[in-house]
Write a protein that holds these residues in place. Structure first.
Motif, PDB file in Angstrom:
ATOM      1  N   LYS A  49     -41.140  19.712  -7.687  1.00 34.59           N
ATOM      2  CA  LYS A  49     -41.295  18.198  -7.886  1.00 34.59           C
ATOM      3  C   LYS A  49     -42.097  17.645  -8.762  1.00 34.59           C
ATOM      4  O   LYS A  49     -43.011  18.326  -9.098  1.00 34.59           O
ATOM      5  CB  LYS A  49     -41.861  18.002  -6.205  1.00 34.59           C
ATOM      6  CG  LYS A  49     -41.067  18.486  -4.999  1.00 34.59           C
ATOM      7  CD  LYS A  49     -41.798  18.040  -3.622  1.00 34.59           C
ATOM      8  CE  LYS A  49     -41.101  18.360  -2.451  1.00 34.59           C
ATOM      9  NZ  LYS A  49     -41.793  18.240  -1.259  1.00 34.59           N
ATOM     10  N   LEU A  72     -36.220  19.104  -6.138  1.00 32.97           N
ATOM     11  CA  LEU A  72     -36.310  18.517  -7.342  1.00 32.97           C
ATOM     12  C   LEU A  72     -36.690  17.080  -7.371  1.00 32.97           C
ATOM     13  O   LEU A  72     -36.451  16.281  -8.149  1.00 32.97           O
ATOM     14  CB  LEU A  72     -34.921  18.609  -8.064  1.00 32.97           C
ATOM     15  CG  LEU A  72     -34.645  20.272  -8.247  1.00 32.97           C
ATOM     16  CD1 LEU A  72     -33.179  20.316  -8.571  1.00 32.97           C
ATOM     17  CD2 LEU A  72     -35.481  21.043  -9.438  1.00 32.97           C
ATOM     18  N   HIS A  73     -37.384  16.712  -6.151  1.00 32.80           N
ATOM     19  CA  HIS A  73     -37.881  15.391  -6.170  1.00 32.80           C
ATOM     20  C   HIS A  73     -38.789  14.718  -7.185  1.00 32.80           C
ATOM     21  O   HIS A  73     -39.469  15.478  -7.936  1.00 32.80           O
ATOM     22  CB  HIS A  73     -38.449  15.158  -4.797  1.00 32.80           C
ATOM     23  CG  HIS A  73     -38.932  13.920  -4.279  1.00 32.80           C
ATOM     24  ND1 HIS A  73     -39.791  13.007  -5.236  1.00 32.80           N
ATOM     25  CD2 HIS A  73     -38.605  13.192  -3.072  1.00 32.80           C
ATOM     26  CE1 HIS A  73     -40.125  11.929  -4.292  1.00 32.80           C
ATOM     27  NE2 HIS A  73     -39.307  11.878  -3.310  1.00 32.80           N
ATOM     28  N   ILE A  77     -33.617  13.836 -13.818  1.00 35.69           N
ATOM     29  CA  ILE A  77     -32.445  14.381 -13.958  1.00 35.69           C
ATOM     30  C   ILE A  77     -31.346  13.511 -13.789  1.00 35.69           C
ATOM     31  O   ILE A  77     -31.167  12.743 -12.798  1.00 35.69           O
ATOM     32  CB  ILE A  77     -32.230  15.585 -12.846  1.00 35.69           C
ATOM     33  CG1 ILE A  77     -33.246  16.694 -12.983  1.00 35.69           C
ATOM     34  CG2 ILE A  77     -30.752  16.105 -12.968  1.00 35.69           C
ATOM     35  CD1 ILE A  77     -33.430  17.715 -11.742  1.00 35.69           C
ATOM     36  N   ILE A  80     -25.881  16.329 -11.785  1.00 36.49           N
ATOM     37  CA  ILE A  80     -26.008  17.479 -11.439  1.00 36.49           C
ATOM     38  C   ILE A  80     -24.718  18.452 -11.973  1.00 36.49           C
ATOM     39  O   ILE A  80     -23.689  18.095 -11.934  1.00 36.49           O
ATOM     40  CB  ILE A  80     -25.490  17.471  -9.906  1.00 36.49           C
ATOM     41  CG1 ILE A  80     -26.707  16.678  -9.242  1.00 36.49           C
ATOM     42  CG2 ILE A  80     -25.616  18.879  -9.298  1.00 36.49           C
ATOM     43  CD1 ILE A  80     -26.463  16.359  -7.779  1.00 36.49           C
ATOM     44  N   MET A  95     -32.867  15.847  -4.441  1.00 36.34           N
ATOM     45  CA  MET A  95     -32.780  15.363  -5.547  1.00 36.34           C
ATOM     46  C   MET A  95     -33.246  13.826  -5.668  1.00 36.34           C
ATOM     47  O   MET A  95     -32.739  13.201  -6.520  1.00 36.34           O
ATOM     48  CB  MET A  95     -31.531  15.545  -6.384  1.00 36.34           C
ATOM     49  CG  MET A  95     -31.226  17.050  -6.428  1.00 36.34           C
ATOM     50  SD  MET A  95     -29.935  17.425  -7.900  1.00 36.34           S
ATOM     51  CE  MET A  95     -30.763  16.756  -9.278  1.00 36.34           C
ATOM     52  N   ASN A  98     -34.525  10.644  -8.895  1.00 33.60           N
ATOM     53  CA  ASN A  98     -34.343  11.181 -10.142  1.00 33.60           C
ATOM     54  C   ASN A  98     -33.485   9.912 -11.104  1.00 33.60           C
ATOM     55  O   ASN A  98     -33.436   8.621 -10.903  1.00 33.60           O
ATOM     56  CB  ASN A  98     -33.453  12.380 -10.253  1.00 33.60           C
ATOM     57  CG  ASN A  98     -34.326  13.481 -10.112  1.00 33.60           C
ATOM     58  OD1 ASN A  98     -34.703  14.151 -11.060  1.00 33.60           O
ATOM     59  ND2 ASN A  98     -34.600  13.929  -8.704  1.00 33.60           N
ATOM     60  N   LEU A 118     -30.725  12.256  -1.608  1.00 29.59           N
ATOM     61  CA  LEU A 118     -30.353  11.810  -3.020  1.00 29.59           C
ATOM     62  C   LEU A 118     -30.991  10.337  -3.205  1.00 29.59           C
ATOM     63  O   LEU A 118     -30.559   9.465  -4.090  1.00 29.59           O
ATOM     64  CB  LEU A 118     -28.919  11.459  -3.139  1.00 29.59           C
ATOM     65  CG  LEU A 118     -28.111  12.917  -2.963  1.00 29.59           C
ATOM     66  CD1 LEU A 118     -26.750  12.759  -2.910  1.00 29.59           C
ATOM     67  CD2 LEU A 118     -28.428  13.853  -4.185  1.00 29.59           C
ATOM     68  N   ASN A 121     -31.985   6.874  -6.620  1.00 36.59           N
ATOM     69  CA  ASN A 121     -31.239   7.041  -7.615  1.00 36.59           C
ATOM     70  C   ASN A 121     -30.548   5.989  -8.168  1.00 36.59           C
ATOM     71  O   ASN A 121     -30.876   4.939  -7.974  1.00 36.59           O
ATOM     72  CB  ASN A 121     -30.396   8.453  -7.549  1.00 36.59           C
ATOM     73  CG  ASN A 121     -31.059   9.809  -7.562  1.00 36.59           C
ATOM     74  OD1 ASN A 121     -31.639   9.975  -8.616  1.00 36.59           O
ATOM     75  ND2 ASN A 121     -31.356  10.399  -6.515  1.00 36.59           N
TER      76      ASN A 121
END
Length: 363
Positions: A49, A72-73, A77, A80, A95, A98, A118, A121
């Motif tokens: 993170k 992966l906060h 990115i 994927i 995620m 991101n 998610l 984003n």
């Protein structure tokens, strides 16, 4: 910092660690040490993170085949990789926060996935392959650019909590009403104009959040015996009746910090001086590149300042000392007495912005 990272990964390989914490490391690229030789075949949980990652390696599943949780906060990115579908044991993928614009269809191959986050984003649509995630229990796609949700989500027969706050949704697919285990549905701050008439027919669905949908004029009759109300994920909180204060010292008037000026009610919390000091030092370090002020701090305090416990989800301000267990407020309908429940959650209270949001723990 590079030598410390290398040592951390080296120890994880030598001692066959199942958990690896690489949060708050200012990483711009995925560490090559994780992918060398056979990789970390025994690693089950990887926390990365609050870094600056822009991509994931194509051979991630090959080098980390036993991952069951990947966090992966708060990175950068943008996509994927298709190879993500080979992480067949993955159960939790975060995620959120991101720069994702598209989710690859291969995500539907994660048949063991139970939790998918998610939020925050730039997603405009979700792949219909999400419906193939039959074990999925939690799906959070709030704070994106979604106008619709895929009808295939009704195939996620284990889905319990669906959160899609702060998007551009104008309708809820009627097929979602048939989800057998759905207990909480949150669609706050969207563009909903109506709701499916059979929404709430399921006895499992108890919590429905549709606040801050300006065009929504009514609720289906099945919702009148449910718990409905405000999820706190809609419009920003408003500070009312603010008291403007200052401290007089002789002929000198010292203005109080904005955090204190914002106190309007007796129930408002004042942040500890330690918390305020950590935030100031942390901000100074970010602006000066770990400048002279941080350089003079003892290592114990320097480590605290460099790596916060987490961040407020609403204003993204770093949090260093504040974690409170609180009751999450719900506004009940008159007929909801037979379904009374209270949800206990860890939340962070950020006085400077009057935020009351779920806390982003570092691990």
């Amino acid at each position: 910092m590079a030598s410390e990272l290398h040592e951390t990964i080296f120890m994880a390989k030598q001692e066959r660690h199942k958990n690896l914490f690489l949060n708050y490391r200012n990483l711009n690229n995925f560490p090559v040490e994780l992918l060398k030789d056979e990789g970390l075949q025994f690693l089950e949980r990887l926390y990365m993170k609050r870094n600056s990652l822009t991509a994931l390696p194509e051979n991630l599943a090959q080098k980390l085949p036993n991952l069951i949780e990947l966090y992966l906060h708060s990175n950068n990115i943008a996509m994927i990789p298709q190879a993500i579908g080979s992480l067949v044991k993955l159960q939790s993928l975060d995620m959120s926060d991101n720069a994702l614009q598209v989710i690859c269809p291969e995500i539907g191959q994660l048949r063991s996935l139970r939790h998918l986050r998610l939020a925050n984003n730039q997603l405009k649509f979700l792949p219909r392959e999400l419906g193939e995630l039959r074990e999925l229990e939690t799906l959070d796609v709030s704070m994106n650019l979604l106008r619709t949700l895929p009808e295939d989500l009704h195939q996620c027969e284990s889905l319990q909590c669906l959160t899609a706050d702060r998007n551009l949704l104008y309708c809820i697919p009627r097929q979602l009403c048939s989800l057998p285990d759905l207990s909480e549905l949150s669609m706050a701050a969207n563009c909903l104009t109506s709701l499916p008439l059979d929404l709430g027919r399921s006895m499992e669905l108890q919590f429905v959040f549709v606040d801050n949908n300006a065009l929504l004029k009514g609720l289906p009759s099945y919702l009148y015996n449910k718990v409905i109300g405000c999820s706190g994920c809609g419009l920003a909180a408003q500070v009312s009746d603010v008291k403007h204060l200052s401290l007089a010292l002789g002929a000198v008037t010292v203005p109080l910090p904005s955090e204190v000026k914002a106190i309007g009610l007796e129930t408002d919390r004042v942040l500890p001086l330690e918390e305020l000091a950590c935030r100031v030092l942390h901000a100074d370090g970010d602006q000066s590149g770990r400048g002279d002020v941080n350089f003079l701090l003892p290592k114990s305090l320097l480590d605290v300042v460099r790596w916060p416990l987490g961040h407020c989800h609403r204003c993204s301000q770093p949090m260093f000392t504040i974690v409170y267990p609180k009751l999450f407020p719900l506004r009940e309908t008159p007929l909801a007495g037979v379904h009374k429940r209270t949800t206990v959650s860890f939340v962070a209270y950020c006085c400077s912005s009057q935020c009351l949001m779920t806390f982003d723990l570092q691990g």
